[in-house]
Scaffold this active site. Structure first.
Site, PDB file in Angstrom:
ATOM      1  N   LYS A 262       4.348 -46.317   7.942  1.00  0.00           N
ATOM      2  CA  LYS A 262       4.556 -47.675   8.456  1.00  0.00           C
ATOM      3  C   LYS A 262       4.156 -47.734   9.930  1.00  0.00           C
ATOM      4  O   LYS A 262       4.711 -47.022  10.758  1.00  0.00           O
ATOM      5  CB  LYS A 262       6.022 -48.078   8.282  1.00  0.00           C
ATOM      6  N   ASP A 267       8.555 -54.543  16.294  1.00  0.00           N
ATOM      7  CA  ASP A 267       9.185 -55.385  15.278  1.00  0.00           C
ATOM      8  C   ASP A 267      10.225 -56.300  15.927  1.00  0.00           C
ATOM      9  O   ASP A 267      11.366 -55.902  16.144  1.00  0.00           O
ATOM     10  CB  ASP A 267       9.833 -54.502  14.205  1.00  0.00           C
ATOM     11  N   LYS A 274      15.213 -60.794  15.500  1.00  0.00           N
ATOM     12  CA  LYS A 274      16.324 -59.866  15.710  1.00  0.00           C
ATOM     13  C   LYS A 274      17.119 -60.271  16.946  1.00  0.00           C
ATOM     14  O   LYS A 274      16.575 -60.887  17.855  1.00  0.00           O
ATOM     15  CB  LYS A 274      15.774 -58.451  15.948  1.00  0.00           C
ATOM     16  N   ARG A 348       7.989 -53.306   4.375  1.00  0.00           N
ATOM     17  CA  ARG A 348       7.693 -53.178   2.951  1.00  0.00           C
ATOM     18  C   ARG A 348       6.461 -53.975   2.565  1.00  0.00           C
ATOM     19  O   ARG A 348       5.775 -53.632   1.597  1.00  0.00           O
ATOM     20  CB  ARG A 348       8.935 -53.556   2.121  1.00  0.00           C
TER      21      ARG A 348
HETATM   22  N1  BES Z   1      12.291 -51.894  11.388  1.00  0.00           N
HETATM   23  C1  BES Z   1      13.409 -52.425  10.727  1.00  0.00           C
HETATM   24  C2  BES Z   1      14.400 -51.363  10.266  1.00  0.00           C
HETATM   25  C3  BES Z   1      15.127 -50.598  11.340  1.00  0.00           C
HETATM   26  C4  BES Z   1      16.395 -50.954  11.704  1.00  0.00           C
HETATM   27  C5  BES Z   1      14.582 -49.461  11.897  1.00  0.00           C
HETATM   28  C6  BES Z   1      17.083 -50.226  12.640  1.00  0.00           C
HETATM   29  C7  BES Z   1      15.267 -48.733  12.845  1.00  0.00           C
HETATM   30  C8  BES Z   1      16.528 -49.115  13.210  1.00  0.00           C
HETATM   31  C9  BES Z   1      12.971 -53.204   9.507  1.00  0.00           C
HETATM   32  O1  BES Z   1      11.744 -53.829   9.596  1.00  0.00           O
HETATM   33  C10 BES Z   1      13.984 -54.279   9.301  1.00  0.00           C
HETATM   34  O2  BES Z   1      14.080 -55.126  10.145  1.00  0.00           O
HETATM   35  N2  BES Z   1      14.723 -54.215   8.192  1.00  0.00           N
HETATM   36  C11 BES Z   1      15.722 -55.164   7.915  1.00  0.00           C
HETATM   37  C12 BES Z   1      15.619 -55.561   6.467  1.00  0.00           C
HETATM   38  C13 BES Z   1      16.431 -56.761   6.094  1.00  0.00           C
HETATM   39  C14 BES Z   1      15.872 -57.994   6.789  1.00  0.00           C
HETATM   40  C15 BES Z   1      16.384 -56.937   4.615  1.00  0.00           C
HETATM   41  C16 BES Z   1      17.076 -54.530   8.211  1.00  0.00           C
HETATM   42  O3  BES Z   1      17.232 -53.323   7.990  1.00  0.00           O
HETATM   43  O4  BES Z   1      17.949 -55.228   8.706  1.00  0.00           O
HETATM   44 ZN    ZN Z   2      10.385 -52.989  10.889  1.00  0.00          ZN
HETATM   45 MN    MN Z   3      11.900 -55.711  10.527  1.00  0.00          MN
END
Ligand code: BES
Ligand code: ZN
Ligand code: MN
Length: 495
Positions: A262, A267, A274, A348
């Site tokens: 990835k 992000d 976020k 994803r």
């Molecule tokens: N990059 C994040 C996941 C992440 C979270 C990595 C904390 C490192 C530390 C990913 O893209 C994400 O935002 N995932 C979401 C998914 C949700 C929206 C279904 C998450 O984990 O909150």
């Molecule tokens: Zn991410």
């Molecule tokens: Mn994300």
């Protein structure tokens, strides 16, 4: 070369060095090292007599003898009978980290034979080199140099008075892995304004040139032509151009191992933005991509007899007037439609297109590494990565590679009940399954796109970086995945 690791057919004791690091098992000072104490005029035995050090796991002591070593750093391995490759790697990392902070410049390292446990000389050489690289690593390139800088640790000589050739052969592999890991950590550390998709592509190009590998970079036009609608959906909110990177290492004919990473270079979450707290950590959202690059750096040096393809879908996830919106339906590379319920579940999406792209290679196996879900931290903490897949044997093979590599993973169940959670009212699948079992539904989403090959997914969101300093590792990027990927690939290589 970040850290120059060599093996010398010598015993410690009479050699002049800025820093002699000794890894010793718990108990009294090893008999095999008597010459060291003699040469240090009894300084080491006085340390033991004062009960200031007994070789417990992670214990460290620094002794300043009259000579010939300017310093002796003792690192405890714990009980000699319980020593495995993990303890050896760890002690080497602790020793190198201390030698680095002391400003030794170049150090010598010796593992007492009493502390090798049942580990072979070759494996000991490998994991010691890996650990030395891990401990020596630092990132200083973005700060103005201090007035009185400590010398970085640029070299370590492993002293091996017995089994020298075997140790050296192992150390060459370990040093290659260490270089891969250092490359990964540097790229992880670089901030989002430097480490963009274009930058990752440039790194891949340089790496390929260094090791004479084949590299192909797809720019936006090529990505459009290829039909990667999911990668494009993530990229469309950003001014940064996306890239799709393909690396090929051809060490043998046959079906390849495909490594996917990835590569979200930052992000923000997109329109599903976020919160501000710790958002800066999302520069690490390209850690899977960096692990693939690091694994290729290692493979380029080791040159095993195996074919390996690396795929890196890379984009920046931003909110803007052109960004993908919650509820939008997009068409992926595979042809399946996706309802983007949450634009923060972007990893994803771009991985789906990479997995679909992998079909053309008729892979023997596909592994992906991704900082995919915050939920994996809830499930496994910062101790283990999550393993999911469509083939139990591959999941177990990955778990064992991770165990050998000291990058532990643990399988999560992929029962059909979890698949249901990704059902969409409007499209073939939606990109989130809600909060419950968040890592597993993310895994199931990927599985919808890993149609025709054995595949496993490594969720490294909890392990790719650390916000606290520990005895072996500096704060920040860990290089997670490089050692596991390399172990896995070496396990698949022809002898
Ligand atoms: N990059 C994040 C996941 C992440 C979270 C990595 C904390 C490192 C530390 C990913 O893209 C994400 O935002 N995932 C979401 C998914 C949700 C929206 C279904 C998450 O984990 O909150
Ligand atoms: Zn991410
Ligand atoms: Mn994300």
């Amino acid at each position: 070369m970040t850290l120059d690791i060599t093996v010398a057919p010598a015993a410690p004791g009479t050699r002049a060095t800025a820093c002699l690091v000794l890894a010793v098992p718990e108990g009294s000072f090893p008999g095999s090292l008597a010459a060291v104490d003699t040469a240090s005029a009894g300084a080491v035995l006085r340390l033991y007599a004062a009960k200031d050090f007994s070789g417990k796991k992670d214990e460290v002591a620094v002794v300043y003898p009259p000579g010939p070593a300017a310093r002796i750093v003792l690192v405890g391995l714990g009980k000699g009978s319980a020593v495995t490759r993990t303890e050896l790697r760890r002690a080497a990392a602790i020793g190198a980290k201390r030698a680095r902070s002391l400003g030794a410049g170049v150090a010598e390292f010796h593992l007492a034979v009493e502390g090798r446990g049942t580990v072979s000389a070759r494996i000991a050489g490998q994991v010691l080199a890996e650990g030395l690289g891990q401990g020596a690593w630092q990132f200083t390139e973005m700060k103005r140099p201090p007035e009185d800088p400590k010398a970085p640790l640029t070299g370590v000589v492993i002293l091996a008075s017995t089994d020298t050739a075997e140790m050296a052969a192992g150390a060459a592999v370990g040093a290659a892995v260490a270089e891969g890991q250092a490359l990964t950590r540097r790229i992880q550390m670089l901030p989002g304004n430097v480490c963009t998709p274009t930058f990752l592509a440039e790194q891949a190009r340089e790496l390929a040139a260094r090791h004479k590998l084949k590299v192909t970079i797809l720019d936006r036009a090529a990505i459009v032509k290829e039909g990667m609608g999911a990668l494009l959906a993530v990229a469309q909110g950003s001014a940064e151009e996306p890239r799709f990177i393909v690396l090929e290492y051809d060490g043998a004919p046959g079906k390849p191992v495909v490594l996917v990473g990835k590569g979200v270079t930052f992000d923000t979450g997109g329109i599903s933005i976020k919160p501000a707290a710790n958002m800066e950590d999302m520069k690490f959202d390209m850690s899977g991509a960096a692990a693939v690059l690091g694994a290729f750096e290692a493979l380029g040096r080791i040159r095993p007899k195996v074919r390996v393809i690396g795929l890196i879908p890379s984009a920046e996830n931003m909110p803007s007037g052109t960004a993908v919106k919650p509820g939008d339906v997009i068409t992926s590379h595979l042809g399946k439609t996706v309802e983007v319920v949450n634009t923060d579940a972007e990893g994803r999406l771009l991985l789906a297109d990479a997995l679909s792209y992998a079909r053309r290679y008729e892979p023997a196996v596909v592994l992906d590494a991704a900082t995919l879900t915050g939920a994996i931290v809830i499930a496994l903490g910062h101790t283990a990565l999550g393993i999911m897949g469509n083939d139990d044997a591959v999941v177990e093979e990955v778990r064992q590679a991770g165990e050998r590599a000291g990058e532990r993973g643990w399988p999560l169940p992929m029962w059909d009940e979890y698949r249901e959670l990704n059902k969409s009212d409007i499209a073939d699948v939606r990109n989130t399954g809600g909060r419950p079992a968040g890592s597993i539904t993310a895994g199931w989403f990927l599985r919808e796109f890993a149609e025709s090959f054995p595949w496993a997914h490594l969720d490294i969101a909890g392990t790719a970086y650390t916000d606290r300093e520990d005895p072996t590792t500096a704060k920040g990027p860990t290089g997670m995945g490089v050692r596991l990927f390399t172990e896995f690939v070496l396990g698949r290589a022809r002898a």
